[in-house]
Design an enzyme around this catalytic site. Structure first.
Site, PDB file in Angstrom:
ATOM      1  N   LYS A  22       0.831  -1.212   0.000  1.00 44.33           N
ATOM      2  CA  LYS A  22       0.000   0.000   0.000  1.00 44.33           C
ATOM      3  C   LYS A  22       0.870   1.268   0.000  1.00 44.33           C
ATOM      4  O   LYS A  22       0.627   2.191  -0.752  1.00 44.33           O
ATOM      5  CB  LYS A  22      -0.934   0.030   1.230  1.00 44.33           C
ATOM      6  CG  LYS A  22      -1.874  -1.160   1.332  1.00 44.33           C
ATOM      7  CD  LYS A  22      -2.818  -1.040   2.523  1.00 44.33           C
ATOM      8  CE  LYS A  22      -2.140  -0.983   3.877  1.00 44.33           C
ATOM      9  NZ  LYS A  22      -1.489  -2.239   4.296  1.00 44.33           N
ATOM     10  N   ARG A  97      -9.310   0.539   8.919  1.00 39.74           N
ATOM     11  CA  ARG A  97      -8.740  -0.772   9.208  1.00 39.74           C
ATOM     12  C   ARG A  97      -9.731  -1.697   9.892  1.00 39.74           C
ATOM     13  O   ARG A  97      -9.407  -2.840  10.191  1.00 39.74           O
ATOM     14  CB  ARG A  97      -7.537  -0.587  10.112  1.00 39.74           C
ATOM     15  CG  ARG A  97      -6.230  -1.021   9.458  1.00 39.74           C
ATOM     16  CD  ARG A  97      -5.101  -0.658  10.373  1.00 39.74           C
ATOM     17  NE  ARG A  97      -3.925  -1.435  10.147  1.00 39.74           N
ATOM     18  CZ  ARG A  97      -2.900  -1.047   9.394  1.00 39.74           C
ATOM     19  NH1 ARG A  97      -2.949   0.092   8.735  1.00 39.74           N
ATOM     20  NH2 ARG A  97      -1.842  -1.793   9.279  1.00 39.74           N
ATOM     21  N   ARG A 136      11.735  -5.974   4.567  1.00 44.43           N
ATOM     22  CA  ARG A 136      11.501  -4.541   4.319  1.00 44.43           C
ATOM     23  C   ARG A 136      12.500  -3.652   5.072  1.00 44.43           C
ATOM     24  O   ARG A 136      12.744  -3.837   6.253  1.00 44.43           O
ATOM     25  CB  ARG A 136      10.080  -4.211   4.758  1.00 44.43           C
ATOM     26  CG  ARG A 136       9.696  -2.779   4.527  1.00 44.43           C
ATOM     27  CD  ARG A 136       8.227  -2.609   4.458  1.00 44.43           C
ATOM     28  NE  ARG A 136       7.544  -2.785   5.726  1.00 44.43           N
ATOM     29  CZ  ARG A 136       6.227  -2.669   5.866  1.00 44.43           C
ATOM     30  NH1 ARG A 136       5.480  -2.412   4.819  1.00 44.43           N
ATOM     31  NH2 ARG A 136       5.667  -2.834   7.040  1.00 44.43           N
ATOM     32  N   ARG A 169      11.860  -1.368  10.363  1.00 44.44           N
ATOM     33  CA  ARG A 169      10.838  -0.809  11.246  1.00 44.44           C
ATOM     34  C   ARG A 169      10.719  -1.632  12.520  1.00 44.44           C
ATOM     35  O   ARG A 169      10.850  -2.856  12.478  1.00 44.44           O
ATOM     36  CB  ARG A 169       9.493  -0.829  10.502  1.00 44.44           C
ATOM     37  CG  ARG A 169       9.025   0.540  10.092  1.00 44.44           C
ATOM     38  CD  ARG A 169       7.849   0.495   9.178  1.00 44.44           C
ATOM     39  NE  ARG A 169       6.707  -0.261   9.681  1.00 44.44           N
ATOM     40  CZ  ARG A 169       5.553  -0.357   9.050  1.00 44.44           C
ATOM     41  NH1 ARG A 169       5.379   0.270   7.908  1.00 44.44           N
ATOM     42  NH2 ARG A 169       4.568  -1.060   9.542  1.00 44.44           N
ATOM     43  N   ARG A 180       0.259  -8.846  13.420  1.00 42.26           N
ATOM     44  CA  ARG A 180      -0.340  -7.868  12.487  1.00 42.26           C
ATOM     45  C   ARG A 180      -1.173  -8.582  11.419  1.00 42.26           C
ATOM     46  O   ARG A 180      -2.238  -8.109  11.036  1.00 42.26           O
ATOM     47  CB  ARG A 180       0.763  -7.035  11.829  1.00 42.26           C
ATOM     48  CG  ARG A 180       1.272  -5.934  12.754  1.00 42.26           C
ATOM     49  CD  ARG A 180       2.638  -5.446  12.361  1.00 42.26           C
ATOM     50  NE  ARG A 180       2.700  -4.843  11.056  1.00 42.26           N
ATOM     51  CZ  ARG A 180       3.813  -4.810  10.310  1.00 42.26           C
ATOM     52  NH1 ARG A 180       4.934  -5.351  10.741  1.00 42.26           N
ATOM     53  NH2 ARG A 180       3.790  -4.224   9.144  1.00 42.26           N
TER      54      ARG A 180
HETATM   55  P1  ADP Z   1       1.273  -2.129   7.771  1.00 38.21           P
HETATM   56  O1  ADP Z   1       0.129  -1.917   6.828  1.00 38.21           O
HETATM   57  O2  ADP Z   1       2.436  -2.782   7.127  1.00 38.21           O
HETATM   58  O3  ADP Z   1       0.880  -2.795   9.073  1.00 38.21           O
HETATM   59  P2  ADP Z   1       1.201   0.640   8.651  1.00 38.21           P
HETATM   60  O4  ADP Z   1       2.293   1.631   8.616  1.00 38.21           O
HETATM   61  O5  ADP Z   1      -0.025   0.904   7.847  1.00 38.21           O
HETATM   62  O6  ADP Z   1       1.862  -0.731   8.201  1.00 38.21           O
HETATM   63  O7  ADP Z   1       0.734   0.410  10.178  1.00 38.21           O
HETATM   64  C1  ADP Z   1       1.634   0.147  11.216  1.00 38.21           C
HETATM   65  C2  ADP Z   1       0.883   0.078  12.547  1.00 38.21           C
HETATM   66  O8  ADP Z   1       0.272   1.355  12.830  1.00 38.21           O
HETATM   67  C3  ADP Z   1      -0.261  -0.920  12.627  1.00 38.21           C
HETATM   68  O9  ADP Z   1       0.173  -2.223  12.942  1.00 38.21           O
HETATM   69  C4  ADP Z   1      -1.122  -0.297  13.750  1.00 38.21           C
HETATM   70  O10 ADP Z   1      -0.579  -0.559  15.027  1.00 38.21           O
HETATM   71  C5  ADP Z   1      -0.980   1.189  13.494  1.00 38.21           C
HETATM   72  N1  ADP Z   1      -2.051   1.685  12.596  1.00 38.21           N
HETATM   73  C6  ADP Z   1      -1.906   2.121  11.317  1.00 38.21           C
HETATM   74  N2  ADP Z   1      -3.080   2.490  10.804  1.00 38.21           N
HETATM   75  C7  ADP Z   1      -3.998   2.290  11.770  1.00 38.21           C
HETATM   76  C8  ADP Z   1      -5.403   2.464  11.843  1.00 38.21           C
HETATM   77  N3  ADP Z   1      -6.109   2.915  10.805  1.00 38.21           N
HETATM   78  N4  ADP Z   1      -6.018   2.141  13.012  1.00 38.21           N
HETATM   79  C9  ADP Z   1      -5.344   1.683  14.062  1.00 38.21           C
HETATM   80  N5  ADP Z   1      -4.022   1.482  14.056  1.00 38.21           N
HETATM   81  C10 ADP Z   1      -3.345   1.767  12.916  1.00 38.21           C
END
Ligand code: ADP
Length: 230
Positions: A22, A97, A136, A169, A180
């Site tokens: 994404k 999400r 990554r 990360r 996750r």
């Molecule tokens: P990925 O899609 O690889 O998990 P992101 O950078 O989108 O990476 O998200 C990393 C973390 O940030 C998630 O595991 C969560 O803890 C938090 N996070 C991101 N977006 C949301 C969201 N919309 N609601 C709640 N937590 C979020």
């Protein structure tokens, strides 16, 4: 004088598992079509670095691979979607999400008089997701997203030669990755049905190189006649 192509779809959600690409594709859409990438993960990581109480709470959830609370994320997005750079659209990366966030987004958009144009599900097999997530890295110098399994040696060397290091990360370790993916299946995957019912769903097979995925994505969104060589 040649005119810039008209881009009919402006407000886009990128849906997909962690590691589905994404972030990479949102960055390309931003560069190519000028649509700002709005990544809740990036916003939350920034808050974590700031050291605020909210940021530290968010970091605890992120490091465990759990979702940050819906109320906090929705408040953050309400503010972000009211900013002045989103007038001609945006790409939402990592939001919504779960069902509560999707319904919250509907409310925010209706308050702002905005509508969504597409929710694109980026479809990737479990095996490829694991490789992408464990490999990554981000270049500390350029911010470029790289992968030790898939990036060319030249791209990896470029970062090092520019004086950068390859940063992993905090949440890209095996335990957190497993959680996750579980959270994704339980909370986020049902949104595929949600957006299908809203007639906004588009599916892109994202199990291939970033370039090919972008060609497919662009075709779905803009309908441009770009060809890809398989
Ligand atoms: P990925 O899609 O690889 O998990 P992101 O950078 O989108 O990476 O998200 C990393 C973390 O940030 C998630 O595991 C969560 O803890 C938090 N996070 C991101 N977006 C949301 C969201 N919309 N609601 C709640 N937590 C979020």
């Amino acid at each position: 004088m040649s005119k810039a192509p008209r881009v009919p779809i402006m407000r886009i959600i990128l849906l997909g598992a962690p590691g589905s690409g994404k972030g990479t594709q949102a960055q390309r859409l931003q560069k190519d079509l000028g649509l700002p990438q709005i990544s809740t993960g990036d916003l939350l990581r920034k808050a974590a670095v700031s050291g605020s109480e909210f940021g530290l709470q968010a970091k605890m959830a992120m490091d465990a691979g759990e979702l940050v609370s819906n109320s906090v994320v929705l408040e953050m997005m309400k503010e972000r979607l009211s900013a002045c750079d989103v007038g001609s659209g945006y790409v939402l990366d990592g939001f919504p999400r779960n069902q509560i966030q999707a319904e919250g987004l509907d409310t925010v958009l209706s308050d702002l008089g905005q509508t969504l144009d597409a929710a694109v599900f980026m479809d990737v097999s479990h095996e490829v997701l694991m490789k992408r997530l464990t490999g990554r890295r981000t270049c500390s110098k350029t911010g470029k997203l790289l992968n030790i399994h898939f990036s060319s040696q030249q791209d990896l060397d470029e970062c090092i030669e520019a004086g950068g290091t390859l940063i992993r990360r905090d949440d890209d370790n095996e335990d957190t990755i497993r959680n996750r993916l579980e959270v994704y299946e339980r909370e986020t995957e049902p949104l595929i049905t949600y957006y299908r019912k809203c007639r906004l769903l588009q599916v892109v097979d994202a199990d291939t190189s970033a370039d090919k995925v972008y060609t497919r994505l662009r075709k779905v969104l803009v309908g441009s006649r770009v060809t890809e060589s398989d």
